[in-house]
Design an enzyme around this catalytic site. Structure first.
Site, PDB file in Angstrom:
ATOM      1  N   ASP A 111      39.375  46.796  41.082  1.00  0.00           N
ATOM      2  CA  ASP A 111      39.780  45.705  40.193  1.00  0.00           C
ATOM      3  C   ASP A 111      40.288  46.301  38.880  1.00  0.00           C
ATOM      4  O   ASP A 111      39.596  47.088  38.227  1.00  0.00           O
ATOM      5  CB  ASP A 111      38.552  44.813  39.919  1.00  0.00           C
ATOM      6  CG  ASP A 111      38.909  43.532  39.189  1.00  0.00           C
ATOM      7  OD1 ASP A 111      38.542  42.456  39.697  1.00  0.00           O
ATOM      8  OD2 ASP A 111      39.527  43.604  38.114  1.00  0.00           O
ATOM      9  N   GLU A 203      43.378  42.989  42.201  1.00  0.00           N
ATOM     10  CA  GLU A 203      42.210  43.478  42.944  1.00  0.00           C
ATOM     11  C   GLU A 203      42.487  43.565  44.432  1.00  0.00           C
ATOM     12  O   GLU A 203      43.321  42.847  44.970  1.00  0.00           O
ATOM     13  CB  GLU A 203      40.978  42.617  42.681  1.00  0.00           C
ATOM     14  CG  GLU A 203      41.117  41.191  43.106  1.00  0.00           C
ATOM     15  CD  GLU A 203      39.845  40.380  42.895  1.00  0.00           C
ATOM     16  OE1 GLU A 203      38.755  40.836  43.277  1.00  0.00           O
ATOM     17  OE2 GLU A 203      39.970  39.266  42.369  1.00  0.00           O
TER      18      GLU A 203
HETATM   19  P1  TTP Z   1      40.181  39.529  36.292  1.00  0.00           P
HETATM   20  O1  TTP Z   1      40.143  40.755  37.147  1.00  0.00           O
HETATM   21  O2  TTP Z   1      39.129  38.509  36.492  1.00  0.00           O
HETATM   22  O3  TTP Z   1      40.116  39.910  34.763  1.00  0.00           O
HETATM   23  P2  TTP Z   1      40.774  41.129  34.043  1.00  0.00           P
HETATM   24  O4  TTP Z   1      41.441  42.069  34.957  1.00  0.00           O
HETATM   25  O5  TTP Z   1      41.638  40.619  32.936  1.00  0.00           O
HETATM   26  O6  TTP Z   1      39.514  41.813  33.374  1.00  0.00           O
HETATM   27  P3  TTP Z   1      38.354  42.633  34.095  1.00  0.00           P
HETATM   28  O7  TTP Z   1      38.675  42.703  35.537  1.00  0.00           O
HETATM   29  O8  TTP Z   1      38.376  43.954  33.414  1.00  0.00           O
HETATM   30  O9  TTP Z   1      37.112  41.871  33.808  1.00  0.00           O
HETATM   31  O10 TTP Z   1      41.569  38.830  36.468  1.00  0.00           O
HETATM   32  C1  TTP Z   1      42.749  39.563  36.678  1.00  0.00           C
HETATM   33  C2  TTP Z   1      43.903  38.892  35.993  1.00  0.00           C
HETATM   34  O11 TTP Z   1      44.047  37.577  36.498  1.00  0.00           O
HETATM   35  C3  TTP Z   1      43.705  38.752  34.516  1.00  0.00           C
HETATM   36  O12 TTP Z   1      44.131  39.906  33.801  1.00  0.00           O
HETATM   37  C4  TTP Z   1      44.513  37.562  34.206  1.00  0.00           C
HETATM   38  C5  TTP Z   1      44.470  36.730  35.463  1.00  0.00           C
HETATM   39  N1  TTP Z   1      43.526  35.617  35.285  1.00  0.00           N
HETATM   40  C6  TTP Z   1      44.036  34.390  34.906  1.00  0.00           C
HETATM   41  O13 TTP Z   1      45.244  34.219  34.779  1.00  0.00           O
HETATM   42  N2  TTP Z   1      43.155  33.381  34.669  1.00  0.00           N
HETATM   43  C7  TTP Z   1      41.812  33.518  34.789  1.00  0.00           C
HETATM   44  O14 TTP Z   1      41.064  32.569  34.565  1.00  0.00           O
HETATM   45  C8  TTP Z   1      41.305  34.802  35.182  1.00  0.00           C
HETATM   46  C9  TTP Z   1      39.828  35.004  35.325  1.00  0.00           C
HETATM   47  C10 TTP Z   1      42.199  35.804  35.424  1.00  0.00           C
HETATM   48 MG    MG Z   2      40.483  42.760  36.672  1.00  0.00          MG
END
Ligand code: TTP
Ligand code: MG
Length: 704
Positions: A111, A203
């Site tokens: 991820d 991911e």
């Molecule tokens: P995530 O993998 O949940 O978050 P992240 O990569 O920003 O942070 P981390 O993994 O380090 O905790 O989500 C991946 C991407 O998906 C995120 O960068 C933006 C998008 N996303 C949205 O657009 N809306 C959301 O509510 C979430 C959770 C993520």
């Molecule tokens: Mg992420």
């Protein structure tokens, strides 16, 4: 004997009402461990209070509390002999699930760290080290780790984020960039597992068993190497989790975020130790509602406690849900690799001025059926489950579904079934109609998928090969068979081209099961069967007519309610009625106290174009962000309500003015006319203005 949860202590501190106000964005993400949670909750509470959004949240909260009370009451009614029976059931299931434990595969979940934010920072290095978020005032998609220290996180409205962190820098979303970098990461993943499963842009799940064996490297070494390769290819960091199954690998990838990894060894002891203290919320698919219910009713807070309370779980939940909970308690998850990518659904919808003119509604339905048929034929698809979405004049959203024995794709067939669903609802004033087809007959490994075939995954989750559910289902001899019990992750995963994440991933089964989807659909299917038996249904047939052919224990009203429950349990409008009217209750054996945990991915399914993009604002949110999507749906719902209220208020003002004008004498006409013009322009500006999403958070009485 095991006990259900103790009565909760005296109600939450009324001086600190925010303590019980939780939304998805008050839940911590990686990098938020040191955050003052209470402060975040208080700010979110204070900024939301009095808004439509807040009212909706409160309604949901009330519903959950009632649900917990009901379930606790049911627990209390279980006799000692009931409990010893359910304990036996649980013990047996635990043994059976244990037998399915597969420690032969090594799964890696990767991820990206703060993905969108990290990409933006690559593009603009001046952002490095400063708190920033990607998105806007209405909603942020993600925040970097600097911003998270303030409690800022994905899915949070931007204006709340700014309140939490006044220095926060906002960067607009640019999907092209993220897709570009996502593709680069996937090229790396491919080298480690050509069949890797992309769960969303940032991911993926990789089965690294072969690569570990071939190169004689440990899983930790492979994870390290893969992360380095991703960094070299993109300049971005990622985190990885390694475990014997996907469910656990996903949990593990979050443990040492950002830029870290965690390896859970492939042995039972390690898994059980890991699981023993793991909070249930860490499990993909266990969201706020399920967490509250499990904790509030049974006192279950860690995964291990699922096993300790197994008897109660078997007593109160459907078999498949109980199985899922017990699997979590055992740390058992999926280890197979689905081979074929399946589209999940096709849908379309039309919004129009609210009308109860049935001829007009039929015409809309015919047009939608035609469009759906064309879309399906373009992709060579036939489907078995047709869902009708309706939005009433008062913005209540309903969904009604039917599952057919045969796959259909023609306009006539679609319209035929859609009409039956619609007629069961009429008369009704509607402002939106939508149609969605799912359960397609795409080819699987060169063979047409057999809708009655029970998959291994389903076997693990749903029970033994003789499947009680399947048996009950087919014995109805209805138009329906088994599909809702055949929740098949293979149909829901994007693995082939690794291009998009339009398909539910991340062990989608988990969240489906939590919603007791199978149970709800069981009821629905029975009733749907009745609809189909009644081929003579007149166009204006009422719900009562639909239900005319009798099925034991099924009152006409129950159909309506039960079907509503299928999709709307989460909207909490029908839920209480569901409690008392579930038509199958009398027939059920070991699950007759089952409680559906509201589903999030059902009610808002129509919001998402291609299961991915919000049809209202264009924001993209993959299906695996279950809670975030639910929250997003609620935003739009609140937006509508707010707008509706604004329109009503404008109409009221206009009406009052017209009435006043009619009463005035002509000698004052000139004066009045002038004043009316002035007021009119002001009020219409106010009323017709499209309200930005953040206005939900402004107290209603300040708005009008
Ligand atoms: P995530 O993998 O949940 O978050 P992240 O990569 O920003 O942070 P981390 O993994 O380090 O905790 O989500 C991946 C991407 O998906 C995120 O960068 C933006 C998008 N996303 C949205 O657009 N809306 C959301 O509510 C979430 C959770 C993520
Ligand atoms: Mg992420």
């Amino acid at each position: 004997m095991e006990k259900a949860a103790a009565e909760p202590s005296a109600s939450a501190d009324s001086a600190r009402p925010w303590q019980s106000y939780t939304t998805v964005y008050t839940n911590a993400k990686a990098g938020m461990d040191g955050v003052d949670k209470e402060k975040v909750q208080r700010i979110v509470y204070e900024m939301s209070k009095g808004s439509k959004y807040f009212e909706n949240e409160e309604r949901k909260e009330t519903f959950i509390r009632q649900k917990i009370d009901n379930m606790r009451a049911r627990c209390a009614k279980l006799s000692a002999s009931d409990m010893s029976h359910y304990q036996m059931v649980a013990d047996k299931r635990i043994l059976e699930l244990e037998a399915t434990r597969d420690l032969s595969r090594i799964w890696l979940h990767v991820d990206m760290d703060a993905f969108y934010a990290a990409v933006e920072t690559l593009d603009n290095p001046s952002l490095r080290g400063r708190p920033m978020a990607v998105g806007g005032m209405s909603m942020i998609s993600t925040a970097n780790y600097e911003a998270r220290k303030f409690g800022v996180r994905a899915a949070m409205p931007g204006f709340i984020a700014r309140k939490l962190c006044p220095e926060l820098i906002f960067v607009p979303i640019d999907f092209k960039k993220y897709t570009y970098y996502s593709d680069l990461t996937r090229k790396v993943f491919q080298k480690y597992d050509p069949n890797f499963m992309a769960a969303s842009l940032d991911e993926a799940y990789l089965d690294i068993t072969e690569v570990c064996n071939e190169r004689d490297l440990t899983s930790g070494e492979i994870a390290e190497e893969l992360r380095t390769s991703v960094h070299e290819a993109t300049g971005l960091t990622c985190s990885a989790g390694v475990a014997p199954n996907r469910l656990l690998a996903k949990v593990c990838s979050d443990i040492n975020k950002p830029n870290g990894q965690f390896v859970l060894p492939s042995n039972r002891m390690a898994v059980m130790t890991f699981i023993s203290s793991l909070p249930i919320r860490k499990i993909g698919g266990i969201g706020k509602v399920t967490e509250h219910i499990l904790s509030g009713v049974f006192g279950i807070n860690t995964c291990e406690e699922m096993l300790q309370k197994g008897g109660f779980l078997c007593a109160l939940f459907s078999r498949s849900s109980a199985d899922f909970f017990l699997s979590v308690g055992l740390g058992v998850g999926k280890t197979d690799t689905p081979q074929v990518r399946f589209r999940k659904s096709i849908s379309n919808e039309r919004t129009f001025s609210a009308t109860d003119d049935s001829a007009l509604l039929y015409q809309k339905l015919a047009e939608l059926s035609e469009m759906l048929s064309i879309d399906m034929q373009k992709e060579g698809l036939s489907g078995r489950t047709l869902t009708l979405k309706l939005k009433t004049a008062s913005f209540e959203v309903r969904s009604r579904a039917v599952t057919m024995q045969k796959y259909i794709c023609s306009r006539e067939d679609i319209l035929n079934h859609a009409l039956k669903l619609l007629n069961a609802e009429l008369p009704l004033s509607l402002r939106l109609i939508g149609l969605r087809m799912s359960h397609f007959n795409e080819e699987k490994d060169g063979h047409l998928s057999d809708p009655t075939q029970k998959t291994l995954a389903n076997f693990i989750i749903s029970g033994d090969a003789s499947g009680k559910n399947v048996g009950e289902h087919s014995s109805l001899g209805s138009d329906t068979s088994d599909s809702h019990f055949m929740v098949d992750p293979e149909n829901d995963l994007s693995i082939d081209n690794h291009e998009t994440c339009h398909y539910v991933s991340e062990d989608p089964l988990d969240s489906n099961l939590l919603s007791d989807l199978d149970h709800c659909n069981f009821n629905l299917s029975k009733n749907s069967g009745k609809i189909d038996n009644n081929n003579e249904l007149p166009l204006n047939g009422s719900v009562d007519k639909v239900n005319a052919p009798n099925v034991v224990g099924c009152a006409p009203k129950s159909y309506q309610i039960e079907v509503s429950h299928l999709v709307e349990a989460d909207s909490f409008s029908f839920s209480e009625q569901c409690e008392s009217n579930r038509p199958d209750r009398a027939r059920r054996t070991n699950n007759d106290l089952d409680d559906g945990v509201p589903s999030s991915n059902q009610k808002e399914q129509f919001l998402w174009v291609n299961d991915y993009k919000c049809s209202l604002c264009g924001i993209e949110l993959p299906p695996n962000f279950v809670e975030e999507r639910q929250e997003h749906f609620d935003f739009h719902l609140a937006e509508k309500l707010q707008k509706e209220e604004s329109d009503n208020s404008r109409n009221l003002m206009l009406n009052q003015r017209f009435a006043q004008r009619d009463h005035t004498a002509s000698q004052r006409r000139h004066k009045r006319h002038k004043s009316s013009k002035k007021e009119g322009s002001k009020s219409s500006q106010k009323g017709s203005k499209h309200l930005p999403i953040d206005t939900f958070f402004v107290k209603s009485n300040q708005n009008f």
